[in-house]
Design a protein around this motif. Structure first.
Motif, PDB file in Angstrom:
ATOM      1  N   MET A 108      18.106 -34.949   6.138  1.00 49.54           N
ATOM      2  CA  MET A 108      17.415 -36.213   5.921  1.00 49.54           C
ATOM      3  C   MET A 108      16.691 -36.652   7.199  1.00 49.54           C
ATOM      4  O   MET A 108      15.590 -37.188   7.145  1.00 49.54           O
ATOM      5  CB  MET A 108      18.422 -37.294   5.541  1.00 49.54           C
ATOM      6  CG  MET A 108      18.986 -37.124   4.180  1.00 49.54           C
ATOM      7  SD  MET A 108      17.748 -37.498   2.923  1.00 49.54           S
ATOM      8  CE  MET A 108      18.666 -36.993   1.484  1.00 49.54           C
ATOM      9  N   ASP A 109      17.346 -36.455   8.354  1.00 44.57           N
ATOM     10  CA  ASP A 109      16.714 -36.954   9.586  1.00 44.57           C
ATOM     11  C   ASP A 109      15.412 -36.221   9.877  1.00 44.57           C
ATOM     12  O   ASP A 109      14.441 -36.818  10.324  1.00 44.57           O
ATOM     13  CB  ASP A 109      17.693 -36.910  10.773  1.00 44.57           C
ATOM     14  CG  ASP A 109      18.221 -35.530  11.082  1.00 44.57           C
ATOM     15  OD1 ASP A 109      17.929 -34.590  10.317  1.00 44.57           O
ATOM     16  OD2 ASP A 109      18.944 -35.398  12.093  1.00 44.57           O
ATOM     17  N   GLU A 110      15.389 -34.921   9.575  1.00 43.74           N
ATOM     18  CA  GLU A 110      14.137 -34.168   9.795  1.00 43.74           C
ATOM     19  C   GLU A 110      13.031 -34.720   8.899  1.00 43.74           C
ATOM     20  O   GLU A 110      11.892 -34.916   9.317  1.00 43.74           O
ATOM     21  CB  GLU A 110      14.345 -32.683   9.473  1.00 43.74           C
ATOM     22  CG  GLU A 110      15.239 -31.980  10.470  1.00 43.74           C
ATOM     23  CD  GLU A 110      15.698 -30.610   9.982  1.00 43.74           C
ATOM     24  OE1 GLU A 110      16.439 -29.979  10.724  1.00 43.74           O
ATOM     25  OE2 GLU A 110      15.308 -30.195   8.860  1.00 43.74           O
ATOM     26  N   ALA A 111      13.406 -34.977   7.642  1.00 45.94           N
ATOM     27  CA  ALA A 111      12.419 -35.482   6.688  1.00 45.94           C
ATOM     28  C   ALA A 111      11.901 -36.850   7.146  1.00 45.94           C
ATOM     29  O   ALA A 111      10.700 -37.124   7.113  1.00 45.94           O
ATOM     30  CB  ALA A 111      13.041 -35.584   5.307  1.00 45.94           C
ATOM     31  N   LEU A 112      12.830 -37.681   7.621  1.00 43.53           N
ATOM     32  CA  LEU A 112      12.472 -39.032   8.047  1.00 43.53           C
ATOM     33  C   LEU A 112      11.529 -38.987   9.260  1.00 43.53           C
ATOM     34  O   LEU A 112      10.498 -39.674   9.300  1.00 43.53           O
ATOM     35  CB  LEU A 112      13.763 -39.778   8.395  1.00 43.53           C
ATOM     36  CG  LEU A 112      13.741 -41.275   8.448  1.00 43.53           C
ATOM     37  CD1 LEU A 112      13.163 -41.870   7.181  1.00 43.53           C
ATOM     38  CD2 LEU A 112      15.168 -41.796   8.643  1.00 43.53           C
ATOM     39  N   CYS A 113      11.882 -38.154  10.239  1.00 41.87           N
ATOM     40  CA  CYS A 113      11.043 -38.039  11.441  1.00 41.87           C
ATOM     41  C   CYS A 113       9.650 -37.549  11.061  1.00 41.87           C
ATOM     42  O   CYS A 113       8.639 -38.084  11.529  1.00 41.87           O
ATOM     43  CB  CYS A 113      11.655 -37.064  12.449  1.00 41.87           C
ATOM     44  SG  CYS A 113      13.069 -37.752  13.284  1.00 41.87           S
ATOM     45  N   SER A 114       9.610 -36.557  10.207  1.00 46.54           N
ATOM     46  CA  SER A 114       8.319 -35.993   9.831  1.00 46.54           C
ATOM     47  C   SER A 114       7.480 -37.039   9.093  1.00 46.54           C
ATOM     48  O   SER A 114       6.285 -37.195   9.338  1.00 46.54           O
ATOM     49  CB  SER A 114       8.577 -34.738   9.001  1.00 46.54           C
ATOM     50  OG  SER A 114       7.587 -34.542   8.074  1.00 46.54           O
ATOM     51  N   TYR A 115       8.127 -37.818   8.221  1.00 47.88           N
ATOM     52  CA  TYR A 115       7.430 -38.870   7.468  1.00 47.88           C
ATOM     53  C   TYR A 115       6.821 -39.896   8.428  1.00 47.88           C
ATOM     54  O   TYR A 115       5.652 -40.282   8.311  1.00 47.88           O
ATOM     55  CB  TYR A 115       8.436 -39.550   6.530  1.00 47.88           C
ATOM     56  CG  TYR A 115       7.864 -40.646   5.667  1.00 47.88           C
ATOM     57  CD1 TYR A 115       7.334 -40.361   4.402  1.00 47.88           C
ATOM     58  CD2 TYR A 115       7.848 -41.968   6.103  1.00 47.88           C
ATOM     59  CE1 TYR A 115       6.800 -41.371   3.609  1.00 47.88           C
ATOM     60  CE2 TYR A 115       7.313 -42.976   5.326  1.00 47.88           C
ATOM     61  CZ  TYR A 115       6.797 -42.678   4.077  1.00 47.88           C
ATOM     62  OH  TYR A 115       6.265 -43.676   3.298  1.00 47.88           O
ATOM     63  N   ILE A 116       7.622 -40.306   9.414  1.00 50.65           N
ATOM     64  CA  ILE A 116       7.159 -41.344  10.353  1.00 50.65           C
ATOM     65  C   ILE A 116       6.076 -40.784  11.273  1.00 50.65           C
ATOM     66  O   ILE A 116       5.070 -41.437  11.555  1.00 50.65           O
ATOM     67  CB  ILE A 116       8.356 -41.911  11.139  1.00 50.65           C
ATOM     68  CG1 ILE A 116       9.244 -42.727  10.187  1.00 50.65           C
ATOM     69  CG2 ILE A 116       7.899 -42.769  12.309  1.00 50.65           C
ATOM     70  CD1 ILE A 116      10.563 -43.169  10.762  1.00 50.65           C
ATOM     71  N   GLU A 117       6.285 -39.553  11.720  1.00 53.28           N
ATOM     72  CA  GLU A 117       5.289 -38.955  12.614  1.00 53.28           C
ATOM     73  C   GLU A 117       3.941 -38.805  11.924  1.00 53.28           C
ATOM     74  O   GLU A 117       2.895 -38.832  12.563  1.00 53.28           O
ATOM     75  CB  GLU A 117       5.791 -37.602  13.133  1.00 53.28           C
ATOM     76  CG  GLU A 117       6.635 -37.788  14.395  1.00 53.28           C
ATOM     77  CD  GLU A 117       7.544 -36.606  14.673  1.00 53.28           C
ATOM     78  OE1 GLU A 117       7.505 -35.624  13.897  1.00 53.28           O
ATOM     79  OE2 GLU A 117       8.303 -36.690  15.661  1.00 53.28           O
ATOM     80  N   LYS A 118       3.983 -38.671  10.608  1.00 59.57           N
ATOM     81  CA  LYS A 118       2.709 -38.557   9.865  1.00 59.57           C
ATOM     82  C   LYS A 118       2.103 -39.929   9.567  1.00 59.57           C
ATOM     83  O   LYS A 118       1.142 -40.029   8.824  1.00 59.57           O
ATOM     84  CB  LYS A 118       2.955 -37.820   8.548  1.00 59.57           C
ATOM     85  CG  LYS A 118       3.173 -36.333   8.743  1.00 59.57           C
ATOM     86  CD  LYS A 118       3.238 -35.628   7.408  1.00 59.57           C
ATOM     87  CE  LYS A 118       3.516 -34.158   7.615  1.00 59.57           C
ATOM     88  NZ  LYS A 118       4.595 -33.695   6.725  1.00 59.57           N
TER      89      LYS A 118
END
Ligand code: 1PR
Length: 617
Positions: free
Chosen positions: A127-137
């Protein structure tokens, strides 16, 4: 498109996000719950209402799925997705989705063969990877409370614990040594420092905070900060970068009136969704003034079932809730949900429900009380506290329920804080006797999981006059008016309910028995055991309308560094200003004057304002 009406919610089940859900629904949006990291990747707008402790949240995010939901999602090294395997009650199952069926069949076989050796063969999508990627985008994001803190590099809460690392800085604990009570609970105005895009309408209005940890501004994170707040330290109240927003306060608890475009969750979310945030949001924004933490006015509803079996709001005189008539009925002052809604509209800063027979009747069997919370949280957007019967319990079938389960059910039903009475007395007595924190008391367990800001201890003392302080080995005070026999001193004896007492049906004095522990000793002990706030009643003053027991409230609020709620005895607006001027109480609670419509809440607040005491209007 239908996607425009959907808000994706990242709820990992660690606390009450019912109000966030209710607020989103009130605005006319549908909610899609994140079950898998894919749901984050696919979200159009994501709300992350972080609750509970930092480490526990990171643990959930950096493992396989979502807390109590516990969906397990795994990703193969190939291009397909294994999803979702619910592990709540069902056996472990995997479903493989792949463009080609033949491909899929092969992978199902491979997957099943490898299930028993899961970790060795399948890489987990976190989940944390998905969250970081979402925010970074730079996808639309709104983090709330812990949902802001988790974006930082690390936190000192039970740590250091690593965060998502998107914003430079460490989340640290407020310093209580400079006289500021921790947790920071209540209403503050913001200092809006840059064009936040979503705080434009907040202006000078107060917003609701409840937290012990905070992130501080620095040169490294300055570009993220959209507002700060002063509470001993100047801390970060909100951040914004592009479409990414996070707030330390609780918009969903900040008294949002959805028809007013101001200072509401509605305003935040509408802005987030409808304004063209990529183009800098509104051109004009109001800078909020620095403010002190506002004193809170709390409406309390003592709730119990009457002799007809209806759940009613009642009110005692010195805890005696029965009419002094031949029928001896339980006093009925109205319906809990209606009254709570009324007090919210009248400006109550919080609403407390005390299930006053909770210790006798197992609260999880008390479905109406849970329903009351559910219905109330649909329309009341200020914090809700519920107390009564929070303790370990074994039902008549021999099924054991831990106090944590009882509290969890209250949180799930809409409570923001739970309040423990009798069980905290027994825990404190044991702690004082042995000097050992077992970690097993309801107080310790619930505050460990939900954070101490979610745990209130309700104290129900009676005043006991003594001629000389040496007459007792407990803390005494010199009283401001002499006792019946000219006594100059008194101590405050705590009371609690016990099963044995109830079995004997000696329901005198509200069914509470005196214990050999004073309010002072209890307050100090429960602070050490993890209480985040004290609700300080006084049986002698309850329902008398003659004012709060200032001696008692001064004693306790000067002895602990957690917030103290003054309770019992309010009969006029002047009683509120008296207690705030003469003691360090953070909030004042009343019941009878509000139920009997003698003084409306807004008159209390107007009076306080006139007296120069900061309140939320
Ligand atoms: O012991 O964990 O089951 O919790 C029981 C809870 O119920 C405790 O918080 C205890 O204070 C409360 N309680 C138990 N018996 C009574 C009773 O009235 N017979 N009510 C009772 C406590 C006191 C206040 C009241 C204020 C303000 N009520 O909450 O609302 O005194 O009243 P006022 O403004 O009219 O003076 P457990």
């Amino acid at each position: 498109s239908s996607g425009d009406t959907v808000v994706t919610l990242l709820d990992y089940g660690a606390g009450n996000v019912r109000s966030v859900r209710n607020a989103i629904r009130c605005l006319g949006f549908d909610i899609k719950d994140v079950q898998t990291p894919e749901d984050i990747f696919n979200a159009n707008r994501l709300v992350f209402p972080g609750v509970g402790a930092f480490a526990a949240a990171m643990e959930v995010l950096s493992k396989t799925g979502l807390g109590t939901r516990r969906s397990l999602v795994t990703k193969t090294s190939m291009d397909g997705i294994w999803s979702p395997a619910r592990i709540d009650h069902e056996p472990l199952q995997f479903f493989y989705s792949s463009p080609s069926f033949a491909h899929m069949r092969n992978h199902i076989m491979v997957g099943l063969l490898k299930c028993s050796n899961l970790l060795g063969c399948i890489k987990e999508a976190l989940m944390d990877e998905a969250l970081c990627s979402y925010i970074e985008k730079d996808r639309p994001f709104l983090g709330i409370c812990l949902g802001l803190q988790l974006l930082f590099e690390s936190s000192e809460e039970n740590g250091p614990v690593k965060g998502l690392g998107l914003i430079p800085g460490t989340v640290g604990r407020f310093d209580s040594s400079n006289g500021f009570r921790v947790p920071h609970i209540g209403w503050n105005a913001l200092q809006i420092t840059s064009n936040s895009g979503i705080l434009d309408d907040v202006g000078n209005h107060h917003v609701y905070f409840v937290h012990s940890y905070r992130a501080m501004p620095s040169d490294d994170n300055n570009e993220w900060i959209s507002s700060t707040c002063d509470y001993g330290d100047k801390f970060i109240a909100s951040i914004r970068r592009g479409n990414v927003h996070a707030v330390q306060f609780h918009p969903e608890k900040s008294g949002g009136e959805f028809y007013l475009p101001f200072y509401s969750f509605g305003s935040l979310l509408f802005s987030l969704i409808y304004r063209n945030l990529n183009h800098g949001g509104c051109k004009f924004f109001k800078r909020g003034k620095a403010s002190k933490l506002a004193k809170r006015v709390i409406a309390c509803l003592d709730v119990r079932t009457n002799d007809k079996g209806d759940l009613v709001v009642t009110k005692g005189d010195q805890y005696d809730v029965r009419e002094h008539t031949k029928e001896n009925e339980v006093r009925n002052l109205g319906k809990p949900v209606d009254l709570a809604g009324q007090y919210y509209k009248d400006g109550a800063d919080e609403v407390s429900f005390l299930n006053i027979t909770g210790f006798r009747d197992f609260p999880l069997g008390d479905l109406p009380m849970l329903q009351v919370l559910r219905y109330t949280s649909e329309n009341v957007f200020v914090p809700l506290t519920v107390g009564g019967g929070i303790r370990d319990f074994t039902d008549s079938n021999g099924r054991y329920y831990s106090s944590l389960e009882v509290a969890s059910e209250y949180f799930r039903s809409g409570a923001d804080k739970i309040s423990i009475g009798s069980d905290a007395v027994y825990a404190a007595e044991e702690y004082i006797k042995t000097g050992v924190k077992t970690g097993k008391t309801s107080l310790e367990q619930i505050s460990r999981v939900y954070g101490n800001q979610a745990v209130v201890v309700s104290i129900d003392p009676r005043k006991v006059y003594v001629k000389d302080p040496s007459d007792v080995q407990l803390k005494t005070i010199r009283v401001s008016s002499l006792g019946p026999n000219g006594e100059e001193y008194a101590w405050y004896q705590c009371t609690g309910e016990s099963d044995e007492l109830m079995l004997e049906i000696r329901c005198v004095n509200g069914g509470r028995e005196g214990r050999q522990i004073g309010a002072y000793e209890l307050a100090k002990a429960v602070e050490e055991l993890g209480a985040g706030e004290i609700l300080l009643n006084c049986i002698d003053c309850d329902g008398q309308g003659k004012g709060f027991d200032v001696d008692l409230i001064k004693l306790i609020s000067d002895s602990v560094s957690i917030p103290v709620i003054a309770s019992s005895g309010a009969g006029a607006p002047e009683h509120f200003s008296e207690v705030f001027n003469k003691t360090n109480a953070s909030a004042a609670l009343a019941a009878g004057i509000f139920h009997r419509k003698e003084v409306p809440i807004h008159s209390v607040k107007e009076h306080l304002l006139k007296e120069g005491i900061e309140v939320r209007i």
